[in-house]
Write a protein that holds these residues in place. Structure first.
Motif, PDB file in Angstrom:
ATOM      1  N   LYS A  81       0.831  -1.214   0.000  1.00 26.16           N
ATOM      2  CA  LYS A  81       0.000   0.000   0.000  1.00 26.16           C
ATOM      3  C   LYS A  81       0.866   1.263   0.000  1.00 26.16           C
ATOM      4  CE  LYS A  81      -4.181  -2.010   1.989  1.00 26.16           C
ATOM      5  NZ  LYS A  81      -3.974  -3.264   1.386  1.00 26.16           N
ATOM      6  N   ASP A  84       2.231   1.654  -3.547  1.00 29.35           N
ATOM      7  CA  ASP A  84       1.196   1.951  -4.544  1.00 29.35           C
ATOM      8  C   ASP A  84       0.778   3.419  -4.432  1.00 29.35           C
ATOM      9  OD1 ASP A  84      -0.747   1.774  -6.482  1.00 29.35           O
ATOM     10  OD2 ASP A  84      -2.200   0.753  -5.184  1.00 29.35           O
ATOM     11  N   THR A  85       1.604   4.294  -4.979  1.00 34.11           N
ATOM     12  CA  THR A  85       1.343   5.738  -4.881  1.00 34.11           C
ATOM     13  C   THR A  85       0.188   6.178  -5.772  1.00 34.11           C
ATOM     14  OG1 THR A  85       3.062   6.128  -6.535  1.00 34.11           O
ATOM     15  CG2 THR A  85       3.689   6.322  -4.211  1.00 34.11           C
ATOM     16  N   ASN A  87      -2.543   4.449  -6.117  1.00 40.94           N
ATOM     17  CA  ASN A  87      -3.756   3.892  -5.481  1.00 40.94           C
ATOM     18  C   ASN A  87      -4.667   3.154  -6.461  1.00 40.94           C
ATOM     19  OD1 ASN A  87      -3.140   4.797  -2.850  1.00 40.94           O
ATOM     20  ND2 ASN A  87      -3.852   6.850  -3.398  1.00 40.94           N
ATOM     21  N   ASP A  88      -4.068   2.471  -7.432  1.00 43.57           N
ATOM     22  CA  ASP A  88      -4.868   1.710  -8.388  1.00 43.57           C
ATOM     23  C   ASP A  88      -4.843   0.203  -8.102  1.00 43.57           C
ATOM     24  OD1 ASP A  88      -2.272   1.194  -9.132  1.00 43.57           O
ATOM     25  OD2 ASP A  88      -2.548   1.646 -11.265  1.00 43.57           O
TER      26      ASP A  88
END
Length: 186
Positions: A81, A84-85, A87-88
């Motif tokens: 998380k 995952d910059t 946020n997909d």
């Protein structure tokens, strides 16, 4: 008991052999067979004990790895998380590099595995569907297997390269086969 252990039994068989020398063959073979049989039994017990100990060690190692995996999984999900910059729900290689360079927090027990070089090297091996992106499952499962295996990272990379080569060869074979069918039909 004295005879089976071959413990000072000369007092038993020597007078008999002196009376009848032919008994030397009987007692000689008896002593050899009984002592060899006893040694074989002891050896069999020792080997069986070693095998059962090894089996128990393997079971304990598997249990330890399952417990370690349960503890590690939430940390790996958090790392995913953080990486995952966008946020997909997927990671691309540039997201990973950027996040690691910015200094994301990595638990001590994972610092050896979550490094820029190692993640970049293993990105392809973790990317099961070869779409250039890692899902959370691919990332967590890949890192978990890497941490829990006794196999060096280089071996994992070689295995991935071999699988990729095999996939490419099969794809080329299908293309050649379809090309041959087109040529034959003309």
């Amino acid at each position: 008991v004295q005879f089976v252990n071959a413990d000072s039994i000369a007092g038993l068989y020597f007078p008999l052999i002196a009376q009848r020398p032919a008994l030397a063959v009987y007692f000689g073979s008896l002593i050899l067979l009984v002592s060899l049989a006893l040694m074989n039994l002891v050896t069999a017990l020792v080997v069986e004990d070693a095998i059962s100990s090894a089996r128990m060690d393997d079971e304990m190692r598997a249990t330890y790895n399952r417990q370690k995996m349960k503890k590690m999984r939430p940390h790996l999900c958090r790392i995913f998380k953080c990486l995952d910059t966008s946020n997909d729900g997927t990671l691309e290689i540039d997201e990973i590099i950027r996040s690691i360079r910015q200094g994301i927090h990595v638990p001590e027990n994972l610092k050896d595995y979550v490094t820029e070089e190692r993640i970049v090297d293993l990105f392809g091996a973790f990317d099961v569907d070869a779409d250039g992106k890692l899902t959370e499952t691919e990332f967590v499962d890949g890192l978990s297997k890497l941490v829990l295996q006794d196999v060096p990272v280089e071996t994992v990379q070689l295995l991935h390269m071999a699988r990729s080569s095999l996939h490419t060869i099969r794809k080329m074979e299908r293309q050649i086969s379809s090309g041959e069918r087109i040529l034959v039909s003309q």
